[in-house]
Design a protein around this motif. Structure first.
Motif, PDB file in Angstrom:
ATOM      1  N   THR A   1      53.276 109.016  30.374  1.00 33.57           N
ATOM      2  CA  THR A   1      53.746 109.369  31.716  1.00 33.57           C
ATOM      3  C   THR A   1      52.908 110.481  32.328  1.00 33.57           C
ATOM      4  OG1 THR A   1      55.327 110.942  30.792  1.00 33.57           O
ATOM      5  CG2 THR A   1      56.117 108.703  31.209  1.00 33.57           C
ATOM      6  N   GLU A   2      51.723 110.742  31.773  1.00 33.95           N
ATOM      7  CA  GLU A   2      50.797 111.768  32.246  1.00 33.95           C
ATOM      8  C   GLU A   2      51.339 113.189  32.075  1.00 33.95           C
ATOM      9  OE1 GLU A   2      47.607 111.292  33.245  1.00 33.95           O
ATOM     10  OE2 GLU A   2      47.918 109.220  32.705  1.00 33.95           O
ATOM     11  N   LYS A   3      52.383 113.353  31.278  1.00 34.92           N
ATOM     12  CA  LYS A   3      52.870 114.690  30.963  1.00 34.92           C
ATOM     13  C   LYS A   3      52.343 115.048  29.586  1.00 34.92           C
ATOM     14  CE  LYS A   3      57.034 114.733  33.691  1.00 34.92           C
ATOM     15  NZ  LYS A   3      58.459 114.987  33.714  1.00 34.92           N
ATOM     16  N   GLU A   4      52.117 116.338  29.381  1.00 36.41           N
ATOM     17  CA  GLU A   4      51.582 116.769  28.103  1.00 36.41           C
ATOM     18  C   GLU A   4      52.670 116.798  27.044  1.00 36.41           C
ATOM     19  OE1 GLU A   4      49.541 120.453  28.879  1.00 36.41           O
ATOM     20  OE2 GLU A   4      47.682 119.360  29.212  1.00 36.41           O
ATOM     21  N   GLN A   5      52.288 116.448  25.834  1.00 37.93           N
ATOM     22  CA  GLN A   5      53.193 116.449  24.699  1.00 37.93           C
ATOM     23  C   GLN A   5      52.421 116.893  23.473  1.00 37.93           C
ATOM     24  OE1 GLN A   5      54.278 112.303  24.719  1.00 37.93           O
ATOM     25  NE2 GLN A   5      52.748 111.762  23.204  1.00 37.93           N
ATOM     26  N   ILE A   6      53.147 117.223  22.414  1.00 34.03           N
ATOM     27  CA  ILE A   6      52.506 117.646  21.169  1.00 34.03           C
ATOM     28  C   ILE A   6      52.613 116.509  20.174  1.00 34.03           C
ATOM     29  CG2 ILE A   6      52.551 119.309  19.279  1.00 34.03           C
ATOM     30  CD1 ILE A   6      53.828 121.297  21.202  1.00 34.03           C
ATOM     31  N   ASP A   7      51.478 116.098  19.619  1.00 31.98           N
ATOM     32  CA  ASP A   7      51.446 115.099  18.552  1.00 31.98           C
ATOM     33  C   ASP A   7      51.182 115.814  17.239  1.00 31.98           C
ATOM     34  OD1 ASP A   7      51.877 113.083  20.317  1.00 31.98           O
ATOM     35  OD2 ASP A   7      49.892 112.157  20.134  1.00 31.98           O
ATOM     36  N   VAL A   8      52.084 115.613  16.271  1.00 34.95           N
ATOM     37  CA  VAL A   8      51.945 116.225  14.958  1.00 34.95           C
ATOM     38  C   VAL A   8      51.795 115.099  13.944  1.00 34.95           C
ATOM     39  CG1 VAL A   8      52.996 117.773  13.277  1.00 34.95           C
ATOM     40  CG2 VAL A   8      53.448 118.106  15.693  1.00 34.95           C
ATOM     41  N   GLN A   9      50.775 115.194  13.079  1.00 39.46           N
ATOM     42  CA  GLN A   9      50.573 114.165  12.066  1.00 39.46           C
ATOM     43  C   GLN A   9      51.637 114.292  10.992  1.00 39.46           C
ATOM     44  OE1 GLN A   9      46.595 114.399  10.596  1.00 39.46           O
ATOM     45  NE2 GLN A   9      45.688 114.148  12.606  1.00 39.46           N
ATOM     46  N   GLY A  10      52.213 113.172  10.622  1.00 40.76           N
ATOM     47  CA  GLY A  10      53.210 113.152   9.560  1.00 40.76           C
ATOM     48  C   GLY A  10      54.628 113.119  10.099  1.00 40.76           C
ATOM     49  N   ASP A  11      55.572 112.860   9.196  1.00 41.67           N
ATOM     50  CA  ASP A  11      56.986 112.802   9.544  1.00 41.67           C
ATOM     51  C   ASP A  11      57.600 114.173   9.285  1.00 41.67           C
ATOM     52  OD1 ASP A  11      59.586 112.179  10.069  1.00 41.67           O
ATOM     53  OD2 ASP A  11      59.869 110.868   8.344  1.00 41.67           O
ATOM     54  N   ILE A  12      57.746 114.959  10.347  1.00 40.72           N
ATOM     55  CA  ILE A  12      58.313 116.297  10.185  1.00 40.72           C
ATOM     56  C   ILE A  12      59.676 116.394  10.863  1.00 40.72           C
ATOM     57  CG2 ILE A  12      56.068 117.408  10.015  1.00 40.72           C
ATOM     58  CD1 ILE A  12      56.528 118.309  12.950  1.00 40.72           C
TER      59      ILE A  12
END
Length: 191
Positions: A147-158
């Motif tokens: 949606t063109e909004k910034e988000q944080i991608d974290v590797q792994g299932d946290i």
């Protein structure tokens, strides 16, 4: 003696740089319209007619909105609410203050946990991604979502520890405002 021919004067658009006659074939014709109406109304008489009718519609809309707000019992001391309108007359909704956590599985065993909405609580996303990466010893980055909004991608299932970490690190984020996306449904993290 014959008259010396004068060079042709060409009016170039101040927006796109094309000759005014060719603006309609350019890529930014919508942006050029106001300039053309002001500087070359004889080239596009239909545009002038359309703007006159649109201005009349806008004036009537303002009058209707004013009469509705007056009829609703608005007092003279209160400020009128400013409503953000998008092109086409749609009203822009304010974003709800909520953090949405979603786990995306790729290649059947690798996971990415996305965290959306932290910026609505005044959290700087670049700092948050660094803290998340350090805490969970994994890669974390700020990316633009669909949606063109910034988000944080974290590797792994946290997703098991992230709620406690968010509420402990950023005290402005209440636990009741954190939600998980599970099977396409929004589920509260308080449960």
């Amino acid at each position: 003696m014959a008259e010396k021919p004068q060079p042709a004067r060409v009016l170039y658009c101040g927006v796109c740089g094309l000759p005014a006659e060719y603006c309609e074939f350019g890529s930014d014709f919508e942006k050029c319209k106001p300039w053309l109406i002001q500087h070359a109304p004889e080239l596009y008489p239909d545009l002038v007619k359309d703007t006159n009718s649109n201005e009349a519609d806008k004036v009537s809309d303002k009058l209707q909105a004013a009469s509705i707000s007056d009829g609703a019992g608005a007092s003279s001391t209160s400020k009128p609410e400013e409503v953000k309108r998008l092109p086409g007359g749609k009203i822009k909704k304010k974003d709800k203050q909520e953090v949405i956590i979603e786990k995306v599985v790729r290649n059947k065993r690798k996971c990415i946990t996305t965290v959306k909405g932290l910026e609505l609580f005044g959290v700087k996303l670049s700092d948050a991604s660094k803290k998340l990466g350090k805490k969970f010893a994994t890669g974390a980055s700020v990316v633009k979502g669909p949606t063109e909004k910034e988000q944080i991608d974290v590797q792994g299932d946290i997703s098991f520890d992230i709620v406690d970490f968010i509420t402990d690190t950023w005290h402005d984020v209440p636990e009741s405002a954190i939600f998980f996306i599970e099977d396409g449904k929004k589920v509260s993290a308080v449960d």
